[in-house]
Design a protein around this motif. Structure first.
Motif, PDB file in Angstrom:
ATOM      1  N   UNK A   1      27.939 -28.311  51.257  1.00  0.00           N
ATOM      2  CA  UNK A   1      29.324 -28.464  51.705  1.00  0.00           C
ATOM      3  C   UNK A   1      29.367 -29.440  52.871  1.00  0.00           C
ATOM      4  N   UNK A   2      30.570 -29.881  53.219  1.00  0.00           N
ATOM      5  CA  UNK A   2      30.756 -30.824  54.324  1.00  0.00           C
ATOM      6  C   UNK A   2      31.384 -30.158  55.535  1.00  0.00           C
ATOM      7  N   UNK A   3      31.259 -28.842  55.636  1.00  0.00           N
ATOM      8  CA  UNK A   3      31.910 -28.117  56.718  1.00  0.00           C
ATOM      9  C   UNK A   3      31.102 -28.126  57.998  1.00  0.00           C
ATOM     10  N   UNK A   4      31.565 -27.311  58.929  1.00  0.00           N
ATOM     11  CA  UNK A   4      30.937 -27.248  60.249  1.00  0.00           C
ATOM     12  C   UNK A   4      29.718 -26.357  60.271  1.00  0.00           C
ATOM     13  N   UNK A   5      29.584 -25.458  59.312  1.00  0.00           N
ATOM     14  CA  UNK A   5      28.469 -24.524  59.307  1.00  0.00           C
ATOM     15  C   UNK A   5      28.728 -23.371  60.254  1.00  0.00           C
ATOM     16  N   UNK A   6      27.837 -22.381  60.297  1.00  0.00           N
ATOM     17  CA  UNK A   6      28.029 -21.225  61.169  1.00  0.00           C
ATOM     18  C   UNK A   6      27.956 -21.621  62.624  1.00  0.00           C
ATOM     19  N   UNK A   7      28.656 -20.873  63.474  1.00  0.00           N
ATOM     20  CA  UNK A   7      28.663 -21.156  64.907  1.00  0.00           C
ATOM     21  C   UNK A   7      27.266 -20.978  65.478  1.00  0.00           C
ATOM     22  N   UNK A   8      26.826 -21.900  66.375  1.00  0.00           N
ATOM     23  CA  UNK A   8      25.459 -21.773  66.921  1.00  0.00           C
ATOM     24  C   UNK A   8      25.239 -20.488  67.684  1.00  0.00           C
ATOM     25  N   UNK A   9      26.305 -19.974  68.369  1.00  0.00           N
ATOM     26  CA  UNK A   9      26.145 -18.756  69.157  1.00  0.00           C
ATOM     27  C   UNK A   9      26.566 -17.509  68.396  1.00  0.00           C
ATOM     28  N   UNK A  10      26.837 -17.660  67.098  1.00  0.00           N
ATOM     29  CA  UNK A  10      27.245 -16.503  66.313  1.00  0.00           C
ATOM     30  C   UNK A  10      26.072 -15.642  65.912  1.00  0.00           C
ATOM     31  N   UNK A  11      26.372 -14.424  65.541  1.00  0.00           N
ATOM     32  CA  UNK A  11      25.326 -13.513  65.104  1.00  0.00           C
ATOM     33  C   UNK A  11      24.920 -13.846  63.677  1.00  0.00           C
ATOM     34  N   UNK A  12      23.649 -14.167  63.434  1.00  0.00           N
ATOM     35  CA  UNK A  12      23.240 -14.524  62.069  1.00  0.00           C
ATOM     36  C   UNK A  12      23.336 -13.332  61.140  1.00  0.00           C
ATOM     37  N   UNK A  13      23.705 -13.618  59.893  1.00  0.00           N
ATOM     38  CA  UNK A  13      23.809 -12.552  58.907  1.00  0.00           C
ATOM     39  C   UNK A  13      22.544 -12.415  58.095  1.00  0.00           C
ATOM     40  N   UNK A  14      22.676 -11.747  56.937  1.00  0.00           N
ATOM     41  CA  UNK A  14      21.517 -11.462  56.105  1.00  0.00           C
ATOM     42  C   UNK A  14      21.669 -12.064  54.717  1.00  0.00           C
ATOM     43  N   UNK A  15      22.645 -12.981  54.541  1.00  0.00           N
ATOM     44  CA  UNK A  15      22.828 -13.594  53.237  1.00  0.00           C
ATOM     45  C   UNK A  15      21.631 -14.407  52.798  1.00  0.00           C
ATOM     46  N   UNK A  16      21.022 -15.161  53.741  1.00  0.00           N
ATOM     47  CA  UNK A  16      19.851 -15.974  53.379  1.00  0.00           C
ATOM     48  C   UNK A  16      18.684 -15.091  52.966  1.00  0.00           C
ATOM     49  N   UNK A  17      18.567 -13.924  53.601  1.00  0.00           N
ATOM     50  CA  UNK A  17      17.490 -13.000  53.223  1.00  0.00           C
ATOM     51  C   UNK A  17      17.643 -12.578  51.771  1.00  0.00           C
ATOM     52  N   UNK A  18      18.880 -12.227  51.379  1.00  0.00           N
ATOM     53  CA  UNK A  18      19.117 -11.820  50.002  1.00  0.00           C
ATOM     54  C   UNK A  18      18.878 -12.942  49.016  1.00  0.00           C
ATOM     55  N   UNK A  19      19.289 -14.170  49.354  1.00  0.00           N
ATOM     56  CA  UNK A  19      19.070 -15.297  48.445  1.00  0.00           C
ATOM     57  C   UNK A  19      17.585 -15.583  48.272  1.00  0.00           C
ATOM     58  N   UNK A  20      16.831 -15.512  49.355  1.00  0.00           N
ATOM     59  CA  UNK A  20      15.381 -15.750  49.237  1.00  0.00           C
ATOM     60  C   UNK A  20      14.718 -14.675  48.381  1.00  0.00           C
ATOM     61  N   UNK A  21      15.172 -13.428  48.527  1.00  0.00           N
ATOM     62  CA  UNK A  21      14.617 -12.360  47.691  1.00  0.00           C
ATOM     63  C   UNK A  21      14.950 -12.590  46.218  1.00  0.00           C
ATOM     64  N   UNK A  22      16.162 -13.090  45.957  1.00  0.00           N
ATOM     65  CA  UNK A  22      16.535 -13.408  44.574  1.00  0.00           C
ATOM     66  C   UNK A  22      15.620 -14.485  43.999  1.00  0.00           C
ATOM     67  N   UNK A  23      15.375 -15.542  44.791  1.00  0.00           N
ATOM     68  CA  UNK A  23      14.506 -16.613  44.303  1.00  0.00           C
ATOM     69  C   UNK A  23      13.081 -16.112  44.076  1.00  0.00           C
ATOM     70  N   UNK A  24      12.591 -15.302  44.993  1.00  0.00           N
ATOM     71  CA  UNK A  24      11.232 -14.772  44.851  1.00  0.00           C
ATOM     72  C   UNK A  24      11.098 -13.853  43.651  1.00  0.00           C
ATOM     73  N   UNK A  25      12.190 -13.175  43.288  1.00  0.00           N
ATOM     74  CA  UNK A  25      12.115 -12.221  42.195  1.00  0.00           C
ATOM     75  C   UNK A  25      11.764 -12.885  40.872  1.00  0.00           C
ATOM     76  N   UNK A  26      11.999 -14.192  40.733  1.00  0.00           N
ATOM     77  CA  UNK A  26      11.651 -14.907  39.499  1.00  0.00           C
ATOM     78  C   UNK A  26      10.557 -15.941  39.766  1.00  0.00           C
ATOM     79  N   UNK A  27       9.859 -15.797  40.896  1.00  0.00           N
ATOM     80  CA  UNK A  27       8.763 -16.704  41.210  1.00  0.00           C
ATOM     81  C   UNK A  27       9.194 -18.034  41.768  1.00  0.00           C
TER      82      UNK A  27
END
Length: 416
Positions: A358-384
């Motif tokens: 996307x061409x947006x601003x992205x998450x705020x630098x001082x914001x609290x990070x979430x866990x969406x990336x953790x779930x996506x990485x687990x999805x990718x790992x689940x199929x190697x």
């Protein structure tokens, strides 16, 4: 001859003593390492200073043998000042009181007395510190009255130093408590975050296990249907056996088993916990990407989607679906109003290459990070596969993943 250049001192070299001083201030005196050794050295230095004051300061007579014994006796308890601060102060006062009563040099025992007073203040509660300060000033004034009125008035004049030492000890104590509370909160927050991350990973793996349940249920059902077809052909008209139909049904069963076995093996490699699965409907796949794009458009995003991929195995299709779903959700949530989002899925070198940018601003630098990336990485790992995510060089945010393909089919292309 070349001139010899003097070695330069880096800022890091200068900062080391300051760091050591701050570490000593922040450290709890009751748990500091080498406390007895350090306090013994402090007592020796204070005794040497007291001897120098007794020899060169003229505010009383030079100590005699008894005076020297009392003066040095004031420094003997100092090595145990952290363990028994009140007892050490009492012993010092017991030696200093007759020393002053004999009108010896009154400045000499001052360093040991101030060290003991500071220790009482920095290790005790403020009320105890106030009571000790009042008691020391009262006792000192009473002792000096036995010498002369002038010395008693002098004690009252310099009692501000006693109050200053006590206030210094109380202030350092409060500062140490403040630093300790900050460290404790940071450690508690870190532990809470790690526990939350582990919980999120466990939940994501449970969702993968549920999808795996759906996959196995679909595969077993398909095998059952194909087996029924073969059985029906064999029993319908034995005289006119359709060998081609039976062979095709058996080949389909074998292909289904091989596909399910491969997907099961790659998925179980990352599953470590078990839960009671529940059926949640058909396993999502690449066919649902159009609906995801439409949902993102309804949320205000300008989505351009390109899919050039042969038919993917159900597990890979489900992983790609979940990754695109989370990436589009993050884009709508963090990229600002009306972001332009591009979704690309391309088959290349036996793998599905997925990209959501996307061409947006992205998450705020001082914001609290979430866990969406953790779930996506687990999805990718689940199929190697693997997944990377981060800001783009020309602005915006990008999620890329490479998911190995274990099954091939017909080629198709969709653009939306």
């Amino acid at each position: 001859m070349m001139p010899v250049q003097a070695p330069t001192t880096t800022p890091a070299t200068w900062s080391r003593p300051a760091e050591r001083v701050m570490a000593a201030i922040n450290r709890d005196p009751l748990t500091a390492p080498h406390a007895l050794r350090n306090d013994t050295l402090l007592a020796v230095l204070a005794a040497a200073l007291a001897v120098g004051l007794a020899l060169f300061v003229d505010d009383g007579r030079r100590p005699d043998a008894l005076g020297w014994a009392l003066l040095l006796g004031c420094h003997v308890p100092l090595p145990w000042r952290r363990r028994r601060p009140l007892l050490v102060l009492f012993l010092i006062v017991a030696c200093a009181a007759p020393y002053h009563a004999l009108d010896n040099v009154h400045t000499a025992p001052t360093p040991a007395s101030y060290i003991a007073l500071y220790t009482v203040a920095v290790t005790g509660r403020p009320l105890r510190t106030v009571l000790v300060g009042v008691g020391v000033i009262t006792l000192s004034t009473s002792v000096m009255l036995t010498v002369s009125m002038h010395e008693a008035l002098r004690v009252l004049q310099i009692s501000g130093w006693v109050v200053a030492v006590l206030f210094l000890g109380v202030d350092v104590r409060f500062y140490r408590q403040y630093v300790a509370s900050i460290v404790e909160r940071a450690e508690r927050a870190e532990r809470t975050r790690e526990e939350e991350a582990r919980r999120r990973v466990a939940e994501e793996r449970l969702r993968i296990a549920r999808d795996l349940h759906d996959l196995l249920a679909h595969t077993i059902t398909l095998i059952g249907v194909q087996t029924s077809v073969a059985a029906h052909v064999l029993s319908a008209d034995p005289e006119r056996l359709d060998r081609e139909t039976v062979a095709k049904a058996l080949d389909d069963i074998a292909e289904t088993c091989r596909s399910a076995r491969g997907e099961l093996r790659t998925t179980l490699e990352v599953l470590r916990e078990h839960g009671s699965p529940d059926v949640r409907g058909p396993l999502p796949g690449l066919d649902g990407l159009t609906d995801l794009a439409e949902a993102a458009r309804l949320a205000g995003a300008q989505v351009e989607q390109t899919v050039r991929i042969r038919q993917a195995p159900p597990a890979v299709g489900a992983a790609a679906y979940r990754i695109v779903q989370e990436a589009l959700t993050n884009a709508v949530r963090h990229a600002g109003p009306g972001p332009a989002v591009r979704v690309d899925l391309v088959e290349r070198e036996g793998a599905l290459h997925l990209s959501v940018s996307d061409d947006g601003t992205g998450p705020a630098p001082d914001g609290t990070p979430g866990f969406g990336l953790v779930g996506m990485r687990e999805r990718a790992r689940s199929v190697g596969g693997t997944l990377d995510a981060g800001p783009r060089a020309d602005g915006g945010f990008e999620v890329t993943a490479v998911l190995p393909l274990t099954k091939t089919g017909t080629t198709g292309e969709r653009t939306g």
